[in-house]
Structures are given as C-alpha cells and as structure tokens.
Design an enzyme around this catalytic site. Structure first.
Site, mmCIF file in Angstrom:
data_model
loop_
_atom_site.group_PDB
_atom_site.id
_atom_site.type_symbol
_atom_site.label_atom_id
_atom_site.label_comp_id
_atom_site.label_asym_id
_atom_site.label_seq_id
_atom_site.Cartn_x
_atom_site.Cartn_y
_atom_site.Cartn_z
ATOM 1 N N GLY A 193 0.200 -1.371 10.892
ATOM 2 C CA GLY A 193 -1.012 -2.460 11.153
ATOM 3 C C GLY A 193 -1.943 -2.618 10.135
ATOM 4 N N PHE B 7 1.017 -1.194 -0.080
ATOM 5 C CA PHE B 7 -0.196 -0.191 0.018
ATOM 6 C C PHE B 7 0.718 1.123 -0.016
ATOM 7 C CE2 PHE B 7 0.797 -0.944 4.426
ATOM 8 C CZ PHE B 7 1.223 0.092 5.122
ATOM 9 N N HIS C 299 7.034 -7.041 12.156
ATOM 10 C CA HIS C 299 6.981 -6.212 10.830
ATOM 11 C C HIS C 299 5.615 -5.799 10.697
ATOM 12 C CE1 HIS C 299 4.924 -9.371 8.633
ATOM 13 N NE2 HIS C 299 5.342 -9.267 7.711
#
Length: 471
Positions: free
Chosen positions: A371, A209, A394
């Site tokens: 997250g 993303f 991670h």
DNA sequence: ATGTTC
C-alpha cells in the site's frame, strides 16, 4: 485530452467489475476492476483512453484489463493486462515494450522473519542500520561490486547465479516467480550492461522501498503460517538503469518502424495498426519481437538478482542485531510479458500476457500488494477462475501526481506524524516523503476489496509498516 | 521508473 466516447459503452458487470463494450477501433471488450463510485474518484479519462487503445492492438484476445489501481502510463495504462495470441497472423500477435514498462521486472518480495516484534531489541537502531546498509536514491552508489563476467552470469541465469555467488539461499529459488530465472541468450545491449555494473543491490528511488512490517491480521486460510505481531520485510525494486536502457533501446527501434496516417500509426511490413506511437509493437515471433523478449528476460533476471542482493544485505544487517531465521515467502514481478496458456471463451490459447503494474495471480500463488508508507500492505493469493489472465493489482495506485503531492503535502510534518504512530521513516529527501505520502495514493483496502470482489484474489494477511527505507 | 533531456 483523450476521446471520451467510451463512456456511452460503459456497463456495470458486477460488484467489482465494469465493462466497456467493444466499439470503434477496439478488437475486444475492455474490463475495469472498479465500481461506479470508484470510477468517479479515479476519473482520469486519459488512462481509460489508453485502455481502449490497447483493446485495439493487433492479435489481442479475451479482454483488455485495467486492475483496480490503474493509472496513466507510457502508452499502456499502468495496471494494464493485455494478452495477444502468439499464433495470430503470420508471425504472431503483438509484443510491446510499452506493455511492460521502463522498469522491467519491477516487483515485490516478502521475507518472513521467524520472530515477533517483541523479539527485536531496538527497532530504531535496526532501522538506522538498515538505512546505512541499503543503498537508495538516484546515485546508485553502494551496491555490490561485481565483474563483467559475473554480471553476464546474473543476466543469463538470474537468481541461480546469485546462489552460486553466495548472495542468495538455494531454497529462495522455490519462492520466486519463474524460480527467479527466465530464459535468455543475453541480448542486453552493452550500454544497458554498463548501467547494470553499478546498480546491483541498490533500491532506486520513486516508489521503491525496503520496509519492515508487522502482521496485523491473518485470515483463517493461512498457508504460510504467519502470526499476528510477526515481523516481515517487503522489498520493492526493479532492474534499475539496466532495464530502463533495454526498454529505451527497443522502444526506439520499434517506434521508428511506424508511420502516422490519418492519426493512426501503421507498420506495412507486419500489417500492424496502433492508436498511439507509444504502443509500438512487433509480432511475437518476428526478429524484433524475439530480440525484445530476449533482452527483457535478461533485464528481468537482473531485477530478480537485485532483489536477492537487497535481501542479502537485509540478512547481514539483521544478523548484527538479532539471531533470527529468514524465509523468503515469495517474490512477484509486476512489470513483465510472458508466454502462457490461458482458456479464453472455452478454448486454450497460447498468449503473450503483458502485465504492466499488474501481478501474476495463479490459483494459490502468493500475491504481494504494497500500500503506502502509512496505511498498510496485503498478502493475497490468486483465485481459481481469475478472468484477468490470472492477474491482480500491484499496489494502491496514485491519486495525486508527484508534482501535486509536493505542492500539497509537507514532508517534514508528515514524517513527524508517521513517527508518532510508530512508523520510522528513512528517506533521502523531504520531497520523496511528500511524493509518497498516504494522501498521494488511493486507499489500498478499497483497491484490495474490489480485486477480491472481482474474483481475482482472496486475502491472506494484512501488514502495518514499522520502518521504511526509501530513495 | 531513469546516469530524471544523448
């Protein structure tokens, strides 16, 4: 599936740590950044069997680790950290492509905008423009046009080549793990290079993303001078088809070198024994080991360059909307193997440290932990005395498989709900929203809490999402 | 993760 005899060897070490005492084929203990409550929720015995398997690898030293966001992966668990002694045996301990993963040098970077959320005239418009300028999804169309010679430079010199090509700022290199360049003679196969030609500056799909975020809270320890309400951008992407092909090339070569004898995989040439063919490994200094390391570093350079190319697009797009300084805060790799010195049981050892879905966390080093698209992300820093070969988690870690998530979660409804909370979602398909839904992930705050309790990291800042661009 | 099975 999976032998569960480890359960009788499981102990609570302290608040954030569990230990599996060495037994059976294990050469060392295994450590899990977890608690009994967290283990119960994340009860995936297959991934713990994988952890036990990697604790059995040739040349392993210290302990085999699972970070708090561990889950099942190819051979090695994702969230796994494994160090081998490079001076073990005749040609050194294991290096294994499965310990790095298919997306070589997948990683995260954080770019701080020197402005507050109130300085952005129209967030909807900016998010829309970013969505138009950041290529995402499987197609890989829309990236930077480069020549073969330029790609060769990029694979050989990473971020350095991107600076020369005008796609990165020179000062960016100071804020990238290994300065954005790993040593290689570019042993990347022609096929992998061909896949790289079309992929530079593309996000990819899955959990990759680009996200605009706002700083929600900052700790008293604030080394990067962040402030509440500040806008930052997190970019999560890797080496695309190029790295995938490098992994495929070397996994094939190495898996072919093992034969099954009574359920154990053996290579007579090296005297290596592994518990799962997907753990296929070579001695670090063997021809095969060096060949993999060289190609892996080339793919890693491509991934650094890919994140630089995405940053370049971000900077160009921001300039159309707002006059703002952008500062690369840091760029971390979470899929890589590196030769590093570590003190193990009081003695310095030169190790090959595999981090697969795990971030390096040297004392004071920024650690970026995204997250999920609805919950938030963390900036941490590595802590002195980190026992996991200076490593951290991670991400939040998957809770539901992609297929489970697609079945259970209505992507369109979720998009509406997130947008009502001020989180703009630009995704190519509704399925990807379901697959990447907050409910498909563990609670990132719990994962971070365990990581801090285990003494691996300390918190710096927590961010909330504003706009998400995804495959 | 992936030209989502060369």
């Amino acid at each position: 599936m999976g032998d569960e005899s480890w359960q009788t060897h499981l102990e609570v070490e302290n608040d954030g740590l569990m230990r599996i005492r060495k037994h059976g084929t294990m050469n060392v203990d295994a450590m899990i950044v977890s608690s009994p409550e967290h283990m119960a929720k994340s009860s995936d015995s297959r991934s713990i069997s994988q952890l036990v398997n990697i604790a059995s690898m040739p040349g392993v030293v210290g302990e085999a680790w699972a970070m708090a966001d561990w889950h099942f992966g190819y051979g090695f668990p994702i969230g796994g950290v494994l160090a081998t002694d490079v001076n073990w045996g005749e040609e050194g301990g294991s290096i294994s492509p499965g310990g790095v993963g298919f997306d070589i040098n997948c990683g995260v970077r954080m770019v701080a905008l020197e402005c507050s959320i109130d300085d952005i005239p129209n967030l909807d418009k900016l998010a829309g423009r970013l969505n138009g300028r950041i290529p995402s999804g499987g197609s890989g169309k829309g990236g930077l046009d480069i020549t073969q010679r330029e790609l060769d430079e990029i694979v050989t010199r990473g971020t350095n080549a991107m600076v020369d090509l005008g796609y990165a700022y020179e000062e960016d290199m100071n804020s990238i793990e290994s300065n954005g360049m790993l040593e290689t003679d570019n042993g990347v196969s022609e096929r992998a290079m061909n896949r790289g030609m079309k992929a530079l500056g593309t996000l990819g799909s899955g959990n990759h993303f680009l996200e605009l975020q706002t700083v929600q809270s900052v700790e008293d320890n604030n080394p990067h001078n962040l402030f509440e309400g500040q806008v930052v951008c997190m970019i999560h992407s890797g080496s695309r088809g190029l790295g995938h092909q490098v992994c495929t090339d070397h996994v094939r070569t190495l898996e072919d070198k093992y034969r099954n004898r009574d359920g154990v995989w053996q290579n007579d040439e090296w005297g290596f024994e592994i518990q799962d063919r997907q753990l296929a490994a070579a001695p670090v200094f063997s021809k095969e080991g060096q060949s993999y390391l060289d190609a892996m570093n080339g793919a890693a350079n491509f991934a650094f360059a890919n994140r630089s190319a995405l940053t370049h697009r971000l900077r160009q797009t921001l300039a159309t909307e707002i006059d703002v300084e952008t500062r690369l805060l840091y760029d971390v790799s979470h899929n890589i193997a590196k030769i590093e010195d570590h003190v193990i049981h009081g003695k310095t050892c030169t190790c090959c440290v595999h981090r697969k879905g795990a971030t390096r966390a040297l004392p004071g080093q920024p650690v970026l932990v995204p997250g999920d698209m609805g919950t938030g992300s963390w900036l941490l820093e590595g802590k002195e005395g980190n026992r996991a070969f200076s490593s951290s988690c991670h991400g939040a870690g998957r809770l539901l498989s992609r297929s489970q998530a697609k079945k259970q979660i209505d992507g369109k409804a979720l998009k509406r709900e997130l947008e009502s909370r001020g989180i703009r979602i630009h995704a190519n398909t509704s399925n990807i929203i379901s697959e990447e839904a907050p409910d498909a992930y563990k609670d990132v705050d719990e994962v971070i809490g365990l990581t801090n309790s285990a003494g691996l990291t300390k918190p710096i800042a927590r961010m909330m999402p504003l706009a998400v661009i995804k495959g």
